[in-house]
Scaffold this motif. Structure first.
Motif, PDB file in Angstrom:
ATOM      1  N   GLU A   5       0.868  -1.580   0.154  1.00  0.00           N
ATOM      2  CA  GLU A   5      -0.188  -0.111  -0.123  1.00  0.00           C
ATOM      3  C   GLU A   5       0.861   0.852  -0.018  1.00  0.00           C
ATOM      4  N   TYR A   6       1.902   1.091   1.070  1.00  0.00           N
ATOM      5  CA  TYR A   6       2.965   2.574   1.248  1.00  0.00           C
ATOM      6  C   TYR A   6       3.847   2.558  -0.590  1.00  0.00           C
ATOM      7  N   THR A   7       4.123   1.577  -1.325  1.00  0.00           N
ATOM      8  CA  THR A   7       4.641   1.689  -2.584  1.00  0.00           C
ATOM      9  C   THR A   7       3.229   1.783  -3.438  1.00  0.00           C
ATOM     10  N   LEU A   8       2.190   2.205  -3.817  1.00  0.00           N
ATOM     11  CA  LEU A   8       1.348   2.059  -4.078  1.00  0.00           C
ATOM     12  C   LEU A   8       0.941   3.434  -3.891  1.00  0.00           C
ATOM     13  N   PHE A   9       0.729   4.239  -2.894  1.00  0.00           N
ATOM     14  CA  PHE A   9       0.774   5.370  -2.275  1.00  0.00           C
ATOM     15  C   PHE A   9       1.859   6.858  -3.152  1.00  0.00           C
ATOM     16  N   LEU A  10       2.954   5.806  -2.884  1.00  0.00           N
ATOM     17  CA  LEU A  10       4.354   6.883  -3.866  1.00  0.00           C
ATOM     18  C   LEU A  10       4.360   6.760  -4.994  1.00  0.00           C
ATOM     19  N   VAL A  11       3.847   5.815  -5.943  1.00  0.00           N
ATOM     20  CA  VAL A  11       3.830   5.637  -7.248  1.00  0.00           C
ATOM     21  C   VAL A  11       2.313   6.265  -8.128  1.00  0.00           C
ATOM     22  N   LYS A  12       1.345   6.570  -7.164  1.00  0.00           N
ATOM     23  CA  LYS A  12       0.454   7.222  -8.175  1.00  0.00           C
ATOM     24  C   LYS A  12       0.369   8.744  -8.063  1.00  0.00           C
ATOM     25  N   SER A  13       1.553   9.299  -6.458  1.00  0.00           N
ATOM     26  CA  SER A  13       1.602  10.440  -6.658  1.00  0.00           C
ATOM     27  C   SER A  13       2.357  11.112  -8.070  1.00  0.00           C
ATOM     28  N   ILE A  14       3.286   9.963  -8.003  1.00  0.00           N
ATOM     29  CA  ILE A  14       3.740  10.155  -9.317  1.00  0.00           C
ATOM     30  C   ILE A  14       3.544  10.251 -10.677  1.00  0.00           C
ATOM     31  N   ALA A  15       2.844   9.469 -10.906  1.00  0.00           N
ATOM     32  CA  ALA A  15       1.809   9.288 -12.176  1.00  0.00           C
ATOM     33  C   ALA A  15       1.065   9.871 -12.391  1.00  0.00           C
ATOM     34  N   LYS A  16       0.733  10.080 -13.878  1.00  0.00           N
ATOM     35  CA  LYS A  16      -0.606  10.838 -14.562  1.00  0.00           C
ATOM     36  C   LYS A  16      -1.896  10.038 -14.346  1.00  0.00           C
ATOM     37  N   ASN A  17      -1.866   8.946 -14.948  1.00  0.00           N
ATOM     38  CA  ASN A  17      -2.616   8.416 -14.827  1.00  0.00           C
ATOM     39  C   ASN A  17      -2.867   6.835 -13.712  1.00  0.00           C
ATOM     40  N   SER A  18      -3.018   7.683 -12.188  1.00  0.00           N
ATOM     41  CA  SER A  18      -3.438   7.165 -10.972  1.00  0.00           C
ATOM     42  C   SER A  18      -3.475   5.991 -11.048  1.00  0.00           C
ATOM     43  N   GLU A  19      -4.782   6.344 -11.595  1.00  0.00           N
ATOM     44  CA  GLU A  19      -6.002   5.468 -11.391  1.00  0.00           C
ATOM     45  C   GLU A  19      -5.339   3.708 -12.502  1.00  0.00           C
ATOM     46  N   LEU A  20      -4.677   3.561 -13.306  1.00  0.00           N
ATOM     47  CA  LEU A  20      -4.049   2.264 -13.662  1.00  0.00           C
ATOM     48  C   LEU A  20      -2.648   2.077 -13.153  1.00  0.00           C
ATOM     49  N   VAL A  21      -2.610   2.469 -11.595  1.00  0.00           N
ATOM     50  CA  VAL A  21      -1.278   1.430 -11.038  1.00  0.00           C
ATOM     51  C   VAL A  21      -1.573   0.558  -9.949  1.00  0.00           C
ATOM     52  N   SER A  22      -0.778  -0.321 -10.374  1.00  0.00           N
ATOM     53  CA  SER A  22      -0.956  -1.574  -9.948  1.00  0.00           C
ATOM     54  C   SER A  22       0.650  -2.112  -9.112  1.00  0.00           C
ATOM     55  N   VAL A  23       0.277  -2.575  -7.408  1.00  0.00           N
ATOM     56  CA  VAL A  23       1.193  -2.811  -7.218  1.00  0.00           C
ATOM     57  C   VAL A  23       1.328  -4.082  -6.072  1.00  0.00           C
ATOM     58  N   LYS A  24       1.833  -5.658  -7.243  1.00  0.00           N
ATOM     59  CA  LYS A  24       1.782  -6.508  -6.193  1.00  0.00           C
ATOM     60  C   LYS A  24       2.490  -7.330  -5.921  1.00  0.00           C
ATOM     61  N   GLU A  25       2.146  -8.268  -4.326  1.00  0.00           N
ATOM     62  CA  GLU A  25       3.969  -8.719  -4.175  1.00  0.00           C
ATOM     63  C   GLU A  25       4.290 -10.098  -4.979  1.00  0.00           C
ATOM     64  N   ILE A  26       5.147 -10.186  -5.763  1.00  0.00           N
ATOM     65  CA  ILE A  26       4.762 -11.853  -6.330  1.00  0.00           C
ATOM     66  C   ILE A  26       6.269 -12.297  -5.691  1.00  0.00           C
ATOM     67  N   GLY A  27       6.454 -11.974  -4.737  1.00  0.00           N
ATOM     68  CA  GLY A  27       7.399 -13.768  -4.199  1.00  0.00           C
ATOM     69  C   GLY A  27       8.194 -12.303  -2.692  1.00  0.00           C
ATOM     70  N   SER A  28       8.371 -13.384  -1.350  1.00  0.00           N
ATOM     71  CA  SER A  28       9.369 -13.090  -0.786  1.00  0.00           C
ATOM     72  C   SER A  28       9.673 -14.011  -0.624  1.00  0.00           C
ATOM     73  N   THR A  29      10.590 -13.761   0.758  1.00  0.00           N
ATOM     74  CA  THR A  29      11.441 -15.287   1.230  1.00  0.00           C
ATOM     75  C   THR A  29      11.575 -14.549   2.683  1.00  0.00           C
ATOM     76  N   THR A  30      11.878 -15.611   3.135  1.00  0.00           N
ATOM     77  CA  THR A  30      12.542 -15.319   5.353  1.00  0.00           C
ATOM     78  C   THR A  30      12.997 -13.425   4.576  1.00  0.00           C
ATOM     79  N   ASP A  31      13.567 -13.242   3.923  1.00  0.00           N
ATOM     80  CA  ASP A  31      14.458 -11.767   4.375  1.00  0.00           C
ATOM     81  C   ASP A  31      14.601 -10.758   3.108  1.00  0.00           C
ATOM     82  N   THR A  32      13.985 -11.271   1.658  1.00  0.00           N
ATOM     83  CA  THR A  32      12.812 -10.232   0.998  1.00  0.00           C
ATOM     84  C   THR A  32      11.808 -10.531   0.014  1.00  0.00           C
ATOM     85  N   ILE A  33      11.258  -9.453   0.082  1.00  0.00           N
ATOM     86  CA  ILE A  33       9.841  -8.948  -0.214  1.00  0.00           C
ATOM     87  C   ILE A  33      10.459  -8.291  -1.808  1.00  0.00           C
ATOM     88  N   ASN A  34       9.273  -9.259  -2.884  1.00  0.00           N
ATOM     89  CA  ASN A  34       9.295  -8.500  -4.559  1.00  0.00           C
ATOM     90  C   ASN A  34       8.687  -8.184  -4.298  1.00  0.00           C
TER      91      ASN A  34
END
Length: 81
Positions: A5-34
């Motif tokens: 949600e935080y990443t989505l907030f940041l990117v939406k504040s920059i993009a002109k077409n903010s309604e089309l921005v999406s952020v999703k977690e595509i995988g994570s391990t014990t020490d990283t988030i993708n």
């Protein structure tokens, strides 16, 4: 607010077409988030910025947020559609 949600907030504040921005977690391990950020192709320049400065700033802010909450490394891939 979680890291996605935080990443989505940041990117939406920059993009002109903010309604089309999406952020999703595509995988994570014990020490990283993708995360995958999808923006419209015409917003790619705004989100990445000159010499990648906006993308670097987004990554820095998200990593700082993660450090304060999860203490995990965050990898962000920015793609267009």
């Amino acid at each position: 607010m979680d890291i996605t949600e935080y990443t989505l907030f940041l990117v939406k504040s920059i993009a002109k077409n903010s309604e089309l921005v999406s952020v999703k977690e595509i995988g994570s391990t014990t020490d990283t988030i993708n995360l995958e950020v999808l923006v419209k192709e015409e917003d790619m320049g705004s989100v990445i910025g000159k010499s990648g400065l906006n993308a670097k700033s987004i990554r820095t802010l998200v990593q700082a947020y993660s450090y304060l909450h999860d203490k995990k490394k965050v990898i962000i891939n920015i793609e267009s559609f």
